[in-house]
Design a protein around this motif. Structure first.
Motif, PDB file in Angstrom:
ATOM      1  N   GLY A 156       0.802  -1.232   0.000  1.00 42.55           N
ATOM      2  CA  GLY A 156       0.000   0.000   0.000  1.00 42.55           C
ATOM      3  C   GLY A 156       0.831   1.276   0.000  1.00 42.55           C
ATOM      4  O   GLY A 156       0.296   2.375   0.134  1.00 42.55           O
TER       5      GLY A 156
ATOM      6  N   ALA B 204      -6.277   7.663  -1.903  1.00 39.70           N
ATOM      7  CA  ALA B 204      -7.273   6.727  -1.356  1.00 39.70           C
ATOM      8  C   ALA B 204      -6.673   5.972  -0.171  1.00 39.70           C
ATOM      9  O   ALA B 204      -7.350   5.752   0.843  1.00 39.70           O
ATOM     10  CB  ALA B 204      -7.724   5.746  -2.438  1.00 39.70           C
ATOM     11  N   GLY B 205      -5.396   5.609  -0.275  1.00 39.81           N
ATOM     12  CA  GLY B 205      -4.714   4.906   0.820  1.00 39.81           C
ATOM     13  C   GLY B 205      -4.672   5.759   2.076  1.00 39.81           C
ATOM     14  O   GLY B 205      -4.922   5.279   3.180  1.00 39.81           O
ATOM     15  N   SER B 206      -4.392   7.068   1.917  1.00 41.83           N
ATOM     16  CA  SER B 206      -4.331   7.956   3.090  1.00 41.83           C
ATOM     17  C   SER B 206      -5.702   8.086   3.731  1.00 41.83           C
ATOM     18  O   SER B 206      -5.831   8.130   4.942  1.00 41.83           O
ATOM     19  CB  SER B 206      -3.874   9.357   2.705  1.00 41.83           C
ATOM     20  OG  SER B 206      -2.777   9.291   1.910  1.00 41.83           O
ATOM     21  N   ARG B 207      -6.723   8.156   2.857  1.00 43.64           N
ATOM     22  CA  ARG B 207      -8.088   8.287   3.426  1.00 43.64           C
ATOM     23  C   ARG B 207      -8.438   7.039   4.228  1.00 43.64           C
ATOM     24  O   ARG B 207      -8.990   7.122   5.315  1.00 43.64           O
ATOM     25  CB  ARG B 207      -9.101   8.509   2.295  1.00 43.64           C
ATOM     26  CG  ARG B 207      -9.164   9.972   1.832  1.00 43.64           C
ATOM     27  CD  ARG B 207     -10.416  10.226   1.011  1.00 43.64           C
ATOM     28  NE  ARG B 207     -10.437   9.450  -0.219  1.00 43.64           N
ATOM     29  CZ  ARG B 207      -9.855   9.839  -1.359  1.00 43.64           C
ATOM     30  NH1 ARG B 207      -9.222  10.988  -1.406  1.00 43.64           N
ATOM     31  NH2 ARG B 207      -9.920   9.084  -2.438  1.00 43.64           N
ATOM     32  N   ARG B 208      -8.042   5.860   3.666  1.00 45.71           N
ATOM     33  CA  ARG B 208      -8.339   4.608   4.396  1.00 45.71           C
ATOM     34  C   ARG B 208      -7.600   4.588   5.731  1.00 45.71           C
ATOM     35  O   ARG B 208      -8.157   4.245   6.761  1.00 45.71           O
ATOM     36  CB  ARG B 208      -7.913   3.400   3.554  1.00 45.71           C
ATOM     37  CG  ARG B 208      -9.031   2.872   2.659  1.00 45.71           C
ATOM     38  CD  ARG B 208      -8.738   1.469   2.179  1.00 45.71           C
ATOM     39  NE  ARG B 208      -7.455   1.359   1.490  1.00 45.71           N
ATOM     40  CZ  ARG B 208      -7.286   1.662   0.200  1.00 45.71           C
ATOM     41  NH1 ARG B 208      -8.318   2.071  -0.521  1.00 45.71           N
ATOM     42  NH2 ARG B 208      -6.119   1.558  -0.364  1.00 45.71           N
ATOM     43  N   ALA B 209      -6.311   5.030   5.694  1.00 43.62           N
ATOM     44  CA  ALA B 209      -5.516   5.028   6.929  1.00 43.62           C
ATOM     45  C   ALA B 209      -6.112   5.985   7.952  1.00 43.62           C
ATOM     46  O   ALA B 209      -6.210   5.680   9.140  1.00 43.62           O
ATOM     47  CB  ALA B 209      -4.073   5.419   6.608  1.00 43.62           C
TER      48      ALA B 209
ATOM     49  N   GLY C 292      -9.229   6.885   8.145  1.00 47.89           N
ATOM     50  CA  GLY C 292     -10.472   6.279   8.623  1.00 47.89           C
ATOM     51  C   GLY C 292     -10.179   5.236   9.681  1.00 47.89           C
ATOM     52  O   GLY C 292     -10.818   5.195  10.736  1.00 47.89           O
ATOM     53  N   ALA C 293      -9.147   4.402   9.409  1.00 46.70           N
ATOM     54  CA  ALA C 293      -8.801   3.341  10.370  1.00 46.70           C
ATOM     55  C   ALA C 293      -8.330   3.950  11.683  1.00 46.70           C
ATOM     56  O   ALA C 293      -8.688   3.484  12.766  1.00 46.70           O
ATOM     57  CB  ALA C 293      -7.722   2.452   9.779  1.00 46.70           C
TER      58      ALA C 293
END
Ligand SMILES: Cc1cc2nc3c(=O)[nH]c(=O)nc-3n(C[C@H](O)[C@H](O)[C@H](O)COP(=O)(O)OP(=O)(O)OC[C@H]3O[C@@H](n4cnc5c(N)ncnc54)[C@H](O)[C@@H]3O)c2cc1C
Length: 435
Positions: free
Chosen positions: A389, A422-427, A429-430
């Motif tokens: 990722g 998108a990866g940063s947004r997922r991170a 969010g997590a």
């Protein structure tokens, strides 16, 4: 850290490093920077553009040693750059072609059409089942013409001979609409795109290491640049055989995809003469009197550059590779010998020459990627797949349909930039869920 050339001293926890300032790298960096992200571009050369390279040493004639054409303007992201930066372009009529027989006499239009139709039948059969007619010595003018159209289609379009290409996947995707060139230089599309970006030149990236917490990009100068993500846009040739390593090493599937794909060659030779001695009303000229296929395809750029006496010859595949290994003097000798046979005493001696030599360039190691027998678009998707990722890949070779084009490179860079965001947004969010 060993060195800190231009590094801001932050820990790089939110920074993206883009390796390479070609169409893919600039496309990625622009999108990230415009979204307010911290992005640094590391480029080995002292200029942007990569395989988009305009040389301006000839007065009044910008010479594109890499890409020249916008392949279809409808829906092409390059058209959007053309309009945004108000770059003048010229429509080229690629059907404007004059075929000359070995004595230099123009071949009548109906015979030219028969040669082309015969070549298209052979290409259709190749597309269906990979078969090609036996490699007979085709010496009569009709067959020489057929051979020219085949050479133009395979070697000069795809940078490799038909036996070096998968008959199932070698076609690329171009947009509909006109084919345009950029008389003032193709780099006019990319220099403004790079404006305001943090680009560090002369930074030859040699190693990329990553662990669960982040990435470090190492350069030949001993610089170590920490970051949260990296987008690697170096050409396939550099990934396959250049001095760039990874730790942990690239996954086996990626290595296997790299081994199956390859780089093709399209060698451009630009020649400047004291005066125009050919029919400059026609863009493309084919000469059927060469010993092998080399030096049979020529473009007149006189009309494009206010009458400047300039010709471009394209030589792809093995012949192109052989030409790129020669000195300028030897290249001029071979080109001049062909022009003398074609035009007789009317042929002038060139006053200047430029050859592209992408095969000799350590930051390209070839012209553009090809799909050899046994390789497929899946290999390009495998190449594009991010690692952990954090390590993203872009560049023309990673586009499954538009490889070997500038628009494919640009689109691949934007795809990688979106994946980073998108990866940063997922991170984020997590982290929010975990907090
Ligand atoms: C002769 C020729 C003619 C072409 N004609 C056309 C055409 O008419 N139309 C068209 O659409 N396409 C054409 N193409 C293809 C097009 O030019 C390429 O597909 C496109 O420019 C590739 O962009 P890229 O960003 O993927 O790679 P590049 O432009 O090669 O960018 C990669 C960048 O990475 C840098 N780099 C490499 N190694 C390192 C390293 N270790 N550390 C740091 N930086 C590094 C390089 O210097 C380069 O700037 C042509 C190509 C050639 C060679």
């Amino acid at each position: 850290m060993n060195g800190t050339d231009g590094i801001d001293g932050t820990d790089g926890t939110r920074r993206t490093v883009v390796v390479g300032a070609g169409a893919a790298g600039l496309g990625a960096a622009r999108l990230l920077a415009d979204a307010g992200r911290d992005v640094v571009v590391l480029e080995a050369r002292d200029r942007v553009g990569g395989r988009v390279h305009t040389d301006r040493t000839w007065e009044g004639v910008p010479v594109d040693l890499g890409a020249s054409w916008i392949h279809g303007v409808r829906g092409n992201p390059l058209t959007e750059l053309r309009d945004r930066f108000q770059v003048p372009t010229a429509v080229t009529d690629l059907d404007s072609l004059l075929v000359h027989d070995p004595s230099g006499t123009p071949v009548p239009g109906d015979e030219q059409a028969r040669m082309r139709a015969h070549a298209e039948e052979i290409i259709d059969r190749f597309d269906r089942d990979g078969s090609l007619p036996a490699a007979a010595r085709w010496t009569d003018t009709h067959r020489r013409g057929v051979r020219y159209f085949l050479w133009q289609h395979f070697e000069n379009e795809f940078g490799a001979g038909p036996r070096e290409l998968s008959h199932r996947w070698y076609s690329d995707a171009v947009f509909a609409g006109e084919q345009e060139i950029v008389p003032g230089g193709y780099d006019q599309l990319f220099r403004p795109l790079s404006a305001g970006l943090d680009i560090r030149f002369g930074q030859d990236v040699t190693h990329i290491s990553h662990d669960g917490t982040g990435v470090t990009v190492h350069t030949a100068r001993g610089t170590e640049l920490p970051c949260s993500d990296v987008i690697v846009t170096v050409p396939l040739g550099v990934l396959r055989g250049g001095g760039l390593s990874f730790s942990p090493d690239l996954p086996p599937a990626k290595r296997e995809a790299l081994d199956r794909l390859a780089m093709g060659t399209l060698s451009k030779t630009w020649l400047r003469f004291p005066r125009v001695f050919w029919d400059d009303a026609v863009l493309t000229h084919a000469y059927l009197g060469t010993e092998d296929d080399a030096w049979s395809e020529w473009y007149s750029f006189a009309r494009v550059h206010d009458g400047a006496p300039v010709l471009l010859s394209l030589n792809g595949g093995p012949a192109g590779r052989a030409i790129e290994a020669l000195s300028d003097r030897d290249i001029a000798g071979r080109a001049t010998a062909v022009l003398r046979r074609w035009f007789g005493d009317a042929a002038e001696t060139p006053v200047a020459l430029q050859n592209s030599r992408w095969t000799q360039d350590p930051y390209a190691l070839g012209s553009y990627s090809i799909t050899p027998p046994g390789a497929s678009p899946e290999d390009r998707d495998t190449l594009a797949a991010p690692i952990a990722g954090r390590i993203h890949f872009a560049g023309e070779a990673t586009h499954s349909t538009c490889h070997q084009t500038v628009h494919g490179a640009l689109l691949s860079g934007r795809r990688a930039a979106r994946a980073v965001m998108a990866g940063s947004r997922r991170a984020a969010g997590a982290a929010a869920v975990g907090s």
